[in-house]
Motif scaffolding. Structure first.
Motif, PDB file in Angstrom:
ATOM      1  N   THR A 105       0.819  -1.211   0.000  1.00  0.00           N
ATOM      2  CA  THR A 105       0.000   0.000   0.000  1.00  0.00           C
ATOM      3  C   THR A 105       0.850   1.257   0.000  1.00  0.00           C
ATOM      4  N   ALA A 106       2.048   1.175   0.499  1.00  0.00           N
ATOM      5  CA  ALA A 106       2.944   2.336   0.526  1.00  0.00           C
ATOM      6  C   ALA A 106       4.334   1.889   0.116  1.00  0.00           C
ATOM      7  N   GLY A 144       3.600   8.426  -6.109  1.00  0.00           N
ATOM      8  CA  GLY A 144       2.756   8.180  -4.947  1.00  0.00           C
ATOM      9  C   GLY A 144       3.092   9.021  -3.736  1.00  0.00           C
ATOM     10  N   PRO A 156       2.677  12.242  -2.924  1.00  0.00           N
ATOM     11  CA  PRO A 156       1.649  13.119  -2.325  1.00  0.00           C
ATOM     12  C   PRO A 156       0.675  12.383  -1.412  1.00  0.00           C
ATOM     13  N   ARG A 157       0.467  11.077  -1.631  1.00  0.00           N
ATOM     14  CA  ARG A 157      -0.461  10.329  -0.775  1.00  0.00           C
ATOM     15  C   ARG A 157       0.120  10.058   0.611  1.00  0.00           C
ATOM     16  N   HIS A 158       1.462  10.113   0.712  1.00  0.00           N
ATOM     17  CA  HIS A 158       2.109   9.748   1.973  1.00  0.00           C
ATOM     18  C   HIS A 158       2.823  10.924   2.644  1.00  0.00           C
ATOM     19  N   PRO A 201       1.903  14.822   3.410  1.00  0.00           N
ATOM     20  CA  PRO A 201       0.887  15.880   3.267  1.00  0.00           C
ATOM     21  C   PRO A 201       1.447  17.195   2.725  1.00  0.00           C
ATOM     22  N   ALA A 211       1.677  17.000  -0.910  1.00  0.00           N
ATOM     23  CA  ALA A 211       0.345  17.026  -1.513  1.00  0.00           C
ATOM     24  C   ALA A 211      -0.178  18.461  -1.613  1.00  0.00           C
TER      25      ALA A 211
END
Length: 330
Positions: free
Chosen positions: A195-196, A271, A273-275, A277, A280
């Motif tokens: 997932t990460a 990926g 920006p998803r982890h 903030p 993001a």
């Protein structure tokens, strides 16, 4: 008559190669006490201490060799290895770079530099490049391929890691650690996606993305501010071309960032920006600024005369730039 120091060093090298480093140390100590200016002897002593998992005396011996006339590249290589074992990674990297500077065509120096670079997640892409250069210089050395595989594994480049480990095993079928790492690569390659991204990949991606975001901040804030001032009291179609050039320059920074990343680091970049903030927020703010600038540019070229979208783009750029400055890459 005592045995010549050169013969003692040769015997010590043989003992170390046979897995008897403590005997090599015991042999070298009295010989070097009688011949303290023999640089090769000090290097061999450092190598024996490293094989015996004794980095502190290894570092002392390597430093003795550095001040004598001899193979300074070997001494720097041993110094870097000892410093790495002691956790002094910054100093280890300095010694490894000096080793490569002295012997750029020595694959062992390249391997040591790759290992020193790999101590920091941000250095993994450079570590893989140095290890790849080591395999080019020494295509029959299993160790070079093992280090390349280790760097590729941490980068998440499963294909490169598997190829490197398979080559290392072909050259050295008894390397149990390489076989274990190859099994790990195959499991990860064939297993369910995580997932990460791993922490190493996220760290490497963050180290690449923050300088790019800083450049984007400088471009967007400065460009939007200049366009805002130039648009008073009423914008002209010529400003639309300048806005389009600003958008193109920002897209070039993004393209350079993505093309400069490889394998798992590129996937981690996408990926990130998803982890993270802060990343993001900056991506959203700069993305909105670019979209608004693009629309305003087209509107100007079609005859519109408003500056409100430009003010919105400037506010988005200022928000993203403030996060970049305050975040400081942390």
């Amino acid at each position: 008559m005592s045995e010549p120091i050169a013969a003692v060093v040769a015997r010590a090298a043989d003992l170390t190669a046979r897995g008897l480093p403590h005997q090599a140390v015991a042999l070298l100590r009295p010989a070097l006490a009688a011949n303290p200016l023999h640089a090769e002897g000090w290097c061999q002593l450092a190598a024996a201490h490293l094989d015996a998992d004794e980095p502190d005396p290894a570092l002392d011996a390597a430093k003795r060799a550095l001040v004598l006339d001899g193979d300074h590249a070997w001494a720097q290589r041993l110094t870097s290895l000892a410093l790495t074992e002691l956790g002094r990674h910054t100093e280890a990297l300095v010694a490894a770079r000096e080793c490569v500077r002295r012997r750029p065509d020595d694959w062992r120096c390249r391997v040591v530099l790759a290992e020193a670079l790999a101590a920091d997640a941000a250095g993994l892409p450079d570590a893989a490049r140095e290890a790849r250069e080591a395999t080019r210089l020494a295509p029959t050395e299993a160790r070079a391929y093992q280090v390349l595989g280790d760097a590729a594994l941490r980068l998440g480049d499963w294909g490169a890691a598997e190829r490197a480990y398979r080559t290392a095993l072909r050259l050295d079928p008894d390397a149990a650690d390489v076989r274990a790492n190859l099994a790990t690569v195959r499991r990860r390659r064939g297993g369910a996606p995580v997932t990460a991204p791993p922490a190493d990949l996220l760290g490497a991606a963050r180290a690449l993305v923050w300088p790019a975001l800083s450049r984007l901040a400088a471009l967007l804030v400065t460009g939007c501010l200049v366009l805002t001032l130039a648009a008073l009291p009423r914008p002209t179609p010529l400003l639309g071309w300048f806005a389009a050039a600003l958008v193109a320059a920002c897209l070039a920074v993004v393209a350079r960032l993505l093309l400069g990343a490889r394998g798992g680091v590129r996937r981690a970049l996408l990926g990130l920006p998803r982890h993270r903030p802060r990343v993001a927020v900056v991506v959203v703010a700069f993305g909105l600024a670019l979209v608004v600038l693009s629309g305003w540019s087209v509107a100007l070229l079609l005859g519109a005369g408003t500056t409100q979208p430009l003010v919105l783009a400037l506010l988005c750029a200022l928000l993203g730039g403030a996060v970049v400055v305050l975040g400081g890459g942390r």
